[in-house]
Design a protein around this motif. Structure first.
Motif, PDB file in Angstrom:
ATOM      1  N   SER A  62       0.211   0.845   5.950  1.00 15.36           N
ATOM      2  CA  SER A  62      -0.509  -0.272   5.339  1.00 15.36           C
ATOM      3  C   SER A  62      -1.950  -0.347   5.793  1.00 15.36           C
ATOM      4  CB  SER A  62       0.185  -1.590   5.688  1.00 15.36           C
ATOM      5  OG  SER A  62       0.046  -1.872   7.070  1.00 15.36           O
TER       6      SER A  62
ATOM      7  N   PRO B  44      -1.384   2.357  -6.874  1.00 12.96           N
ATOM      8  CA  PRO B  44      -0.913   1.703  -5.645  1.00 12.96           C
ATOM      9  C   PRO B  44       0.144   0.667  -5.978  1.00 12.96           C
ATOM     10  CG  PRO B  44      -3.023   0.797  -6.308  1.00 12.96           C
ATOM     11  CD  PRO B  44      -2.739   1.930  -7.259  1.00 12.96           C
TER      12      PRO B  44
ATOM     13  N   ASP C 140       0.818  -1.218   0.000  1.00 13.12           N
ATOM     14  CA  ASP C 140       0.000   0.000   0.000  1.00 13.12           C
ATOM     15  C   ASP C 140       0.849   1.264   0.000  1.00 13.12           C
ATOM     16  OD1 ASP C 140      -2.305  -1.587   0.076  1.00 13.12           O
ATOM     17  OD2 ASP C 140      -2.206  -1.722   2.256  1.00 13.12           O
TER      18      ASP C 140
END
Length: 268
Positions: A161, A102, A91
């Motif tokens: 994340s 991403p 991420d």
């Protein structure tokens, strides 16, 4: 007519106003100073980053510990990549612009001669760190002893994340790049810093260094600016309320002198 100013009630009002107004102005000025310091720090960090891009890399030991001055500087270290403990940092994007793809960082510990490992972000790949088709594109690190050069970064303190540090991520993934996160993953000590290579091997893309913590125009900087306005508004409100009470009291005293509205001087 203004003898009411000598009453205990007005002594209290006047003392409160005399203390509150300078205090609000002081706090507003202090918050404004904090905002200006952050702007100056951001400008200095940008200048240092621009200078670091062309500066000669210095040995890692000369730049530790990482602070606002050494963050982003080009560091040089020699050692051997530990491919067995390579990690993916999910991420992540290369920038914060809308529409950016991403992806994930590829982090490989570099076992250095001083006994500690240096986390090295070898680059970024678009895709999902949980997708075998995307992770299969990760190239293997060089074998044997190598010398790496990259921008020095301080340990992160935010797990980007979206998973709380300490659990939730699959094996082989890392949410936060820091010695505290790595200590339970690798069987050797780790430097409280990491570098991002400026020249990554395809298909990896180089990860630009991030601004040092506390040196950018982040939300905290604009919070300082907002607090500045609030404190000055508070000071103005105290002045406004003092004049409003004074005018009401003066009008009541004048009416009483003219024999209009008996007891008007008692109006709050």
């Amino acid at each position: 007519m203004y003898r009411f100013l000598l009453t205990p009630r007005w002594w209290g009002i006047n003392v409160f106003a005399v203390l509150a107004i300078p205090f609000c102005i002081f706090m507003g000025s202090w918050q404004l100073g904090r905002f200006e310091d952050r702007v100056d720090s951001h400008r200095q960090q940008a200048d240092r980053t621009a200078a670091a891009e062309t500066a000669v890399a210095r040995p890692l030991a000369d730049l530790l510990p990482v602070d606002q001055v050494t963050s982003g500087r080009q560091a040089r270290a020699r050692g051997t990549y530990d491919a067995g403990h390579q990690l993916l940092v999910p991420d992540r994007t290369l920038d914060r612009k809308a529409g950016s793809r991403p992806g994930f960082y590829v982090l490989t510990p570099l076992r250095t001669d001083d006994g500690k490992a240096l986390p090295v972000v070898r680059g970024w790949l678009p895709g999902d760190a949980d997708n075998p088709a995307d992770t299969a594109k990760v190239p293997a690190p060089p074998t044997g002893e190598v010398t790496v050069t990259g921008a020095l970064q301080a340990s992160e303190n935010i797990d980007t994340s979206g998973v709380q540090a300490g659990g939730g991520l699959p094996k082989g993934q890392l949410g936060m790049i820091s010695a505290a996160s790595l200590v339970n993953i690798v069987p050797y000590p780790v430097h409280d810093a990491w570098i991002t290579l400026g020249d990554s091997t395809a298909p990896l893309k180089a990860v630009p260094p991030a601004a040092a913590e506390g040196s950018g125009l982040d939300l905290k900087a604009f919070q300082n600016l907002g607090y500045t306005g609030e404190w000055f508004v508070f000071a103005g409100f105290v002045v406004f309320m003092w004049f409003r009470l004074f005018r009401r009291e003066a009008e009541a005293a004048r009416d009483l002198e003219l024999g209009i509205g008996e007891g008007a001087g008692e109006v709050a």
